[in-house]
Write a protein that holds these residues in place. Structure first.
Motif, PDB file in Angstrom:
ATOM      1  N   ASN A   1       1.049  -0.986  -0.114  1.00  0.00           N
ATOM      2  CA  ASN A   1       0.050  -0.058  -0.002  1.00  0.00           C
ATOM      3  C   ASN A   1       0.680   1.154   0.158  1.00  0.00           C
TER       4      ASN A   1
ATOM      5  N   SER B   1      -1.425   7.085  -1.473  1.00  0.00           N
ATOM      6  CA  SER B   1      -2.441   7.444  -2.212  1.00  0.00           C
ATOM      7  C   SER B   1      -3.085   6.247  -3.026  1.00  0.00           C
ATOM      8  N   ILE B   2      -2.410   5.175  -3.026  1.00  0.00           N
ATOM      9  CA  ILE B   2      -2.986   3.766  -3.815  1.00  0.00           C
ATOM     10  C   ILE B   2      -3.153   2.689  -2.667  1.00  0.00           C
ATOM     11  N   LYS B   3      -4.013   2.271  -2.538  1.00  0.00           N
ATOM     12  CA  LYS B   3      -4.285   1.078  -1.632  1.00  0.00           C
ATOM     13  C   LYS B   3      -4.175  -0.459  -2.461  1.00  0.00           C
TER      14      LYS B   3
ATOM     15  N   THR C   1      -6.209   0.227  -6.025  1.00  0.00           N
ATOM     16  CA  THR C   1      -7.609   0.965  -5.470  1.00  0.00           C
ATOM     17  C   THR C   1      -7.087   2.439  -5.353  1.00  0.00           C
ATOM     18  N   LEU C   2      -7.868   3.239  -6.012  1.00  0.00           N
ATOM     19  CA  LEU C   2      -7.845   4.693  -5.673  1.00  0.00           C
ATOM     20  C   LEU C   2      -9.101   5.089  -4.944  1.00  0.00           C
ATOM     21  N   THR C   3      -9.052   6.263  -4.335  1.00  0.00           N
ATOM     22  CA  THR C   3     -10.030   6.776  -3.518  1.00  0.00           C
ATOM     23  C   THR C   3     -10.563   8.088  -4.476  1.00  0.00           C
ATOM     24  N   ILE C   4     -11.666   7.891  -5.287  1.00  0.00           N
ATOM     25  CA  ILE C   4     -12.423   8.977  -6.105  1.00  0.00           C
ATOM     26  C   ILE C   4     -13.635   9.305  -5.418  1.00  0.00           C
TER      27      ILE C   4
ATOM     28  N   ASP D   1     -14.209   3.550  -3.553  1.00  0.00           N
ATOM     29  CA  ASP D   1     -13.002   3.067  -4.028  1.00  0.00           C
ATOM     30  C   ASP D   1     -13.055   2.585  -5.756  1.00  0.00           C
TER      31      ASP D   1
ATOM     32  N   ASP E   1     -11.105   0.453  -8.220  1.00  0.00           N
ATOM     33  CA  ASP E   1     -10.425  -0.430  -8.610  1.00  0.00           C
ATOM     34  C   ASP E   1      -9.765  -0.461 -10.266  1.00  0.00           C
TER      35      ASP E   1
END
Length: 768
Positions: A677, A680-682, A719-722, A726, A728
């Motif tokens: 992780n 910024s990206i999970k 995975t990004l948060t937008i 999430d 993917d």
């Protein structure tokens, strides 16, 4: 009287709606710090929750004793039994582990983690199988050691477990057995992976649990779970596949409130003919539409759910290399298949026992459309193309673009006409099945389950051609199995009796019966080394094709003649599984020997009927043996790096020393995988995979040998948060070097047709 009735109703309602709050906290074992967002799941109730920022959770449960499973990425999954009601505050400690989280095994009756299970069961998440770039579910399961697929292009695939397939492998979906004319070589699963959470594979006889047709193993498809209590969520995804210029997309929503649960998911997939670098394989195109819906209700001491799946597929049937196109509408011949699956599962919980009732109804309508005149019209054009597509790939691309527009216009003009054609083959299969199990109160070290299972099946023909006759099949089975816990060993034992009757209209009646049993042991023989030994018998009654075929099977270019004197296949298998596991390494070795008495097989008699070679169904004893080896290494201190390697082998022979057909070639798979992780990206993951398939020279008398080949694949995702949700994203490339090869289990192998070349898959999923 009215007052008495009111009191009785009040007592019943109080019992139904009474819930007992359970509170607890999840901690990291070493540091005793809280673990937020850990998953709390109760498999018997099929419900759960997650911990808050402080690692705390609260859930209301009915009175009884249940297994609670706690899991979180990077930690070892824990399970324990809790008695409800209780005033105790649960404190659950998780220890760090670089291994993947364990899941509860559903396909075996006691619903344990695999580390607690006596039987060796492989389980994989569908999202992990799709991340490897697989087009279909049938292709995805081949990533599981010991599992392969008999394929007809990309759209049709049949699971093969340790060399056995078709009616020797039972498929379960939505908790009920899937019946869709699986005897046919060109009959696929008819199940879309959208709305399926995971797949479990039992390798070996499972007749104790499932009856006839589980002689070779079970493929168990777990549907996606309902939403946790008082939550809702939705997601949408799209995948693009460069090789077929195809796509798959699905959208779903689920919600849970006041004991009611609801979910719905729809999907659509379309693909053109797949590319091999030399040519496109004519008429491997297909279109698939799928709808899954579920409704559930849960109260104290009772839960129920109803699920429905509609799958419609139009599948091109490849015959020879001809017109080169990227159109997506199947040409003649093609199959049109409708699968309707209705299922319900209800559980009634008592003080220390439970009763589970599962019911299923499957309506399978399989049609095949042919136009021999249309086929011969294209013969000259096909011969002309044979000269072109073997030259240069650039010319092949130009040819694609040139013919695509022309064929698209022709198909648009003829599409309505094709839809009005009478189906050459039109079979309707209606299957009702039931499964009733009672979990007895635990007595000392014994957990025991008794049950009955049964099936009523009606096969009807409405087309011009008849492959198998109209018939009615009835099954009935009774079983008992126990899991016994000792200090150093766990034992599972069981027995079962089955009876099957087959009434073939205007022909004959047949009955079959069988007693079967299983005995298994699990123990830690040394520190970190677990051994499992399972001995089991299984059986399979002959299917309609084997008993009563009398005609040309167009999909296989054979004239098949059934044998009404066939008897049960009866087998005995011994499995030995060893597993070593510590913080940084996991190693497993599985070995099996499977003896099958009265194995049913096709044998040519040297004659021709209608220019097709005649094949007769015969019986002879057979044996299969082999196994799987695997290594999973995650070196210290770089736990985010994983090296995985697996080898699988199987050999199958008749007693006359002839090799069995459709036995997979030996293969070795090596994967280098990274998971970590960033701020910024999970869930960043990347892999490099090399699958080496060895030559298959141990072939049946009417098979040809297969060459060895290597396939190289790569992929990455995260995975990004937008907008606080999430997103993917995944990218993968299979057969990266565009290797030309033919899989031994490809039904196009006899025509020398290559398997798919390089394919790049881009997938996006947005969760809300």
């Amino acid at each position: 009287m009215n007052r008495l009735l009111f009191i009785v109703c009040a007592i019943i309602c109080t019992n139904i709606y009474a819930q007992n709050p359970i509170k607890g906290k999840v901690l990291e074992q070493t540091t005793q710090t809280a673990i937020p967002y850990a998953t709390i799941y109760l498999p018997e109730l099929e419900t759960g929750t997650v911990t808050n920022n402080n690692g705390e959770f609260s859930i209301e449960l009915p009175k009884g004793t249940y297994k609670i499973v706690v899991s979180y990425i990077g930690f070892r999954t824990q399970s324990q039994n809790i008695s409800v009601p209780t005033k105790d505050y649960l404190t659950i400690e998780l220890s760090e582990s670089a291994m993947e989280m364990e899941e509860v095994i559903v396909s075996t009756p006691f619903h344990k983690l695999q580390s607690e299970n006596v039987m060796k069961v492989e389980q994989k998440k569908i999202k992990d199988l799709k991340a490897s770039g697989a087009l279909t579910l049938a292709e995805g399961i081949t990533n599981i050691a010991g599992v392969e697929s008999v394929s007809t292009g990309n759209s049709i695939g049949k699971p093969v477990i340790r060399g056995l397939s078709s009616n020797r492998v039972l498929v379960y979906t939505q908790g009920v057995r899937l019946e869709n004319q699986q005897y046919g070589d060109e009959h696929g699963l008819g199940i879309n992976d959208a709305g399926i959470e995971s797949v479990e594979v039992i390798k070996g006889p499972a007749s104790l649990l499932y009856g006839s047709d589980a002689l070779g193993g079970v493929l168990y498809l777990n549907p996606e779970r309902f939403a946790n209590m008082d939550t809702s969520s939705g997601d949408a995804s799209v995948n693009y596949f460069s090789n077929t210029k195809g796509y798959s997309t699905n959208v779903g929503y689920k919600s849970s409130s006041n004991g009611f649960k609801f979910l719905i998911r729809g999907s659509l997939a379309e693909h053109s003919d797949y590319d091999t670098n030399q040519y496109r394989v004519t008429n491997t195109r297909y279109r698939e539409q799928d709808l899954k819906a579920g409704l559930g209700y849960q109260a104290s001491n009772f839960k129920t759910e109803f699920r429905y799946n509609l799958n419609n597929s139009k599948l091109g049937l490849p015959e020879e290399i001809g017109i080169q196109s990227t159109a997506k509408t199947p040409m003649l011949p093609y199959q049109s298949v409708d699968n309707h699956i209705f299922s319900s599962k209800s559980t009634l919980f008592f003080e220390d026992s439970s009763l589970e009732v599962s019911l299923g109804y499957i309506y399978n309508n399989r049609k095949e459309f042919e136009d021999h005149h249309h086929h011969h019209e294209h013969k000259d054009h096909d011969d002309h193309d044979d000269h072109d597509y073997h030259d240069e790939h650039d010319e092949h691309d130009d040819h694609d673009e040139h013919d695509e527009h022309e064929e698209h216009e022709e198909q648009e003009e003829n599409h309505d006409e094709q839809e009005r054609l009478e189906a050459a083959l039109n079979m309707k299969l209606k299957t009702f099945n039931y499964d009733i199990k009672y979990n007895l109160p635990a007595v000392g070290r014994f957990e025991t389950i008794v049950g009955v299972q049964g099936m009523n099946q009606i096969n009807s023909n409405y087309g011009e051609e008849i492959l198998i006759p109209d018939a009615t099949t009835n099954d009935f089975g009774v079983l008992a199995t126990s899991h016994i816990h000792f200090e150093t060993i766990d034992v599972q034992i069981g027995a079962r009796y089955d009876f099957r009757s087959i009434n073939i209209e205007d022909n004959f009646d047949k009955t079959f019966n069988s007693f079967n049993g299983a005995l298994g042991f699990k123990t830690d023989i040394f520190q970190n080394i677990t051994a499992r030994l399972n001995l089991a018998t299984g059986f399979r009654a002959p299917n309609l094709a084997e008993l009563a075929s009398d005609g040309s099977h167009e999909g296989t270019n054979r004239y098949e003649i059934g044998n009404e004197n066939l008897t049960n296949e009866q087998n005995f298998q011994i499995d030995l599984a060893l597993e070593y596991k510590n913080e940084h390494i996991e190693f497993f070795a599985n070995a099996f020997y499977n003896k099958i008495n009265d194995y049913i097989f096709l044998n040519p008699n040297g004659e021709l009927i209608n220019e097709d070679p005649v094949f007769l169904y015969e019986q002879q004893n057979a044996s299969l043996y082999g196994g799987e080896l695997g290594l999973h290494l995650h070196p210290h201190p770089i736990h985010w790096l994983h090296l995985e390697s697996s080898f699988e082998t199987v050999t199958g022979k008749l007693d006359n020393d002839n090799y069995l057909p459709l036995i997979p070639a030996n293969s070795l798979t090596n994967t280098l995988r990274a998971e970590f992780n960033t701020t910024s990206i999970k869930n960043i993951n990347a892999f490099v995979k090399l699958r080496s398939t060895f030559a298959q020279n141990n072939v049946n008398t009417y098979e040809t040998v297969s060459d060895n080949y290597n396939l190289f694949s790569v992929g990455a995702g995260g995975t990004l948060t937008i907008f606080k949700n999430d997103l993917d994203i995944s990218v993968s490339a299979t057969n990266l070097f565009d290797t030309e090869y033919i899989h031994h289990l490809s039904r196009l192998k006899s025509d020398g047709i290559l398997n798919m070349g390089r394919n790049v898959n881009v997938g996006v999923t947005y969760s809300m």
